[in-house]
Motif scaffolding. Structure first.
Motif, short mmCIF file in Angstrom:
data_model
loop_
_atom_site.label_atom_id
_atom_site.label_comp_id
_atom_site.label_asym_id
_atom_site.label_seq_id
_atom_site.Cartn_x
_atom_site.Cartn_y
_atom_site.Cartn_z
N LYS A 152 19.14 -47.83 24.12
CA LYS A 152 18.13 -47.98 22.94
C LYS A 152 17.15 -46.86 23.46
N ALA A 153 16.35 -46.85 24.56
CA ALA A 153 15.44 -46.17 25.21
C ALA A 153 16.01 -44.78 25.29
N GLY A 154 17.22 -44.35 25.41
CA GLY A 154 17.78 -43.03 25.37
C GLY A 154 17.71 -42.35 24.09
N ARG A 155 18.06 -43.29 22.96
CA ARG A 155 17.89 -42.88 21.91
C ARG A 155 16.39 -42.57 21.46
N ALA A 156 15.64 -43.46 21.70
CA ALA A 156 14.28 -43.04 21.51
C ALA A 156 13.60 -41.96 22.02
N ALA A 157 13.98 -41.63 23.12
CA ALA A 157 13.53 -40.26 24.01
C ALA A 157 14.25 -39.21 23.49
N THR A 158 15.35 -39.13 22.81
CA THR A 158 15.99 -38.13 22.17
C THR A 158 14.98 -37.91 20.83
N ALA A 159 14.91 -38.79 20.19
CA ALA A 159 14.23 -38.63 18.99
C ALA A 159 12.69 -38.02 19.16
N ALA A 160 12.11 -38.37 20.38
CA ALA A 160 10.63 -38.03 20.69
C ALA A 160 10.95 -36.51 21.12
N ARG A 161 12.02 -36.12 21.85
CA ARG A 161 11.94 -34.79 22.24
C ARG A 161 12.40 -33.87 20.95
N ALA A 162 13.17 -34.54 19.81
CA ALA A 162 13.52 -33.66 18.77
C ALA A 162 12.10 -33.46 17.87
N ASN A 163 11.26 -34.24 17.89
CA ASN A 163 9.77 -34.24 17.51
C ASN A 163 8.64 -33.72 18.42
N ARG A 164 8.85 -32.89 19.39
CA ARG A 164 8.04 -32.64 20.37
C ARG A 164 6.81 -31.93 19.97
N ALA A 165 7.00 -30.76 19.12
CA ALA A 165 5.87 -30.23 18.53
C ALA A 165 4.49 -31.15 17.87
N PRO A 166 5.07 -31.91 17.12
CA PRO A 166 4.04 -32.84 16.46
C PRO A 166 3.46 -33.51 17.57
N LEU A 167 4.17 -34.28 18.36
CA LEU A 167 3.54 -35.06 19.45
C LEU A 167 2.61 -34.25 20.50
N VAL A 168 2.99 -32.88 20.95
CA VAL A 168 2.41 -32.22 21.63
C VAL A 168 0.98 -32.01 20.87
N ALA A 169 0.97 -31.62 19.51
CA ALA A 169 -0.21 -31.19 18.74
C ALA A 169 -0.80 -32.41 18.79
N GLY A 170 -0.35 -33.62 18.42
CA GLY A 170 -1.15 -34.70 18.44
C GLY A 170 -1.99 -35.16 19.71
N GLY A 171 -1.11 -35.01 20.88
CA GLY A 171 -1.89 -35.13 22.03
C GLY A 171 -2.89 -33.96 22.52
N ALA A 172 -2.73 -32.98 22.21
CA ALA A 172 -3.75 -32.11 22.27
C ALA A 172 -5.12 -32.24 21.59
N LEU A 173 -4.85 -32.52 20.30
CA LEU A 173 -6.08 -33.09 19.44
C LEU A 173 -6.53 -34.33 20.22
N LEU A 174 -5.82 -35.39 20.59
CA LEU A 174 -6.60 -36.35 21.18
C LEU A 174 -7.34 -36.00 22.42
N ILE A 175 -6.76 -35.24 23.13
CA ILE A 175 -7.51 -34.93 24.53
C ILE A 175 -8.78 -33.85 24.05
N LEU A 179 -12.43 -34.80 25.00
CA LEU A 179 -13.27 -34.10 25.94
C LEU A 179 -14.73 -33.81 24.96
N ILE A 180 -14.46 -33.33 23.69
CA ILE A 180 -15.78 -33.15 22.95
C ILE A 180 -16.70 -34.33 22.98
N ARG A 181 -16.21 -35.58 22.80
CA ARG A 181 -16.94 -36.88 22.71
C ARG A 181 -17.51 -36.76 24.14
N ARG A 182 -17.01 -36.62 25.06
CA ARG A 182 -17.52 -36.79 26.83
C ARG A 182 -18.72 -35.67 26.80
#
Length: 188
Positions: A152-175, A179-182
């Motif tokens: 099950k974890a392998g399937r979840a990781a595959t799904a995350a890899r398939a949607n990498r761009a939105p996850l990276v963009a979201g992480g970058a926005l969070l960071i 940083l701006i808040r800090r």
């Protein structure tokens, strides 16, 4: 003068009188029946009620047919409008999705451009440490985790890899947000 000559002069014979009486009786009977029918208000009312009933049935059938026709027309129009609205919604959703992706990319680039090199280096180092720690934790978890859960974890990781761009963009926005808040917190 004999009987024949009197008959020709206008005196009817007994036979003719009987026929005439019979005809008169028939005519009189018909007249009496017609008068009785006119005098029979109950029968007249019943006849008129049946006629009105027939007219109402005809009108009802016509109205039902018109209503069914109009209902069919309205249903067809509603189906057409629904299809058009769905199509418009799909086009707008696709457009909005594209705009969001574009804005996210622009925001990520803006954050990256405005972030000092020292912060980027520290972020890269922190990311490397996180990856290393995550790899160790993943290996430890993989060693201790049952096989069905690993699948099950392998399937979840595959799904995350398939949607990498939105996850990276979201992480970058969070960071960037953190940083701006800090930095704003230090300026106060």
């Amino acid at each position: 003068m004999n009987d024949e000559s009197q008959n020709k002069m206008g005196t009817p014979t007994p036979e003719e009188l009987r026929e005439q009486v019979e005809r008169t009786r028939d005519e009189l009977g018909q007249t009496v029946e017609a008068l009785a029918a006119k005098a029979d208000i109950k029968a007249q009312a019943k006849g008129k009620a049946e006629a009105v009933k027939a007219q109402v049935a005809e009108k009802t059938a016509a109205v039902k047919a018109q209503a069914a026709e109009k209902t069919g027309t309205v249903k067809a129009q509603a189906a057409e409008k629904t299809a058009a609205v769905r199509e418009q919604a799909a086009v707008k959703a696709a457009s909005a999705s594209g705009q969001i992706r574009e804005k996210t990319g622009q925001a990520a680039e803006l954050v990256k451009d405005r972030t000092p090199d020292a912060v980027l280096e520290k972020t890269a180092q922190a990311a490397a440490q996180v990856r290393e720690s995550a790899a160790r934790a993943g290996q430890y978890a993989a060693d201790r985790t049952p096989d069905p859960l690993l699948e099950k974890a392998g399937r979840a990781a595959t799904a995350a890899r398939a949607n990498r761009a939105p996850l990276v963009a979201g992480g970058a926005l969070l960071i960037a947000f953190l940083l701006i808040r800090r930095s704003r917190g230090r300026n106060r």
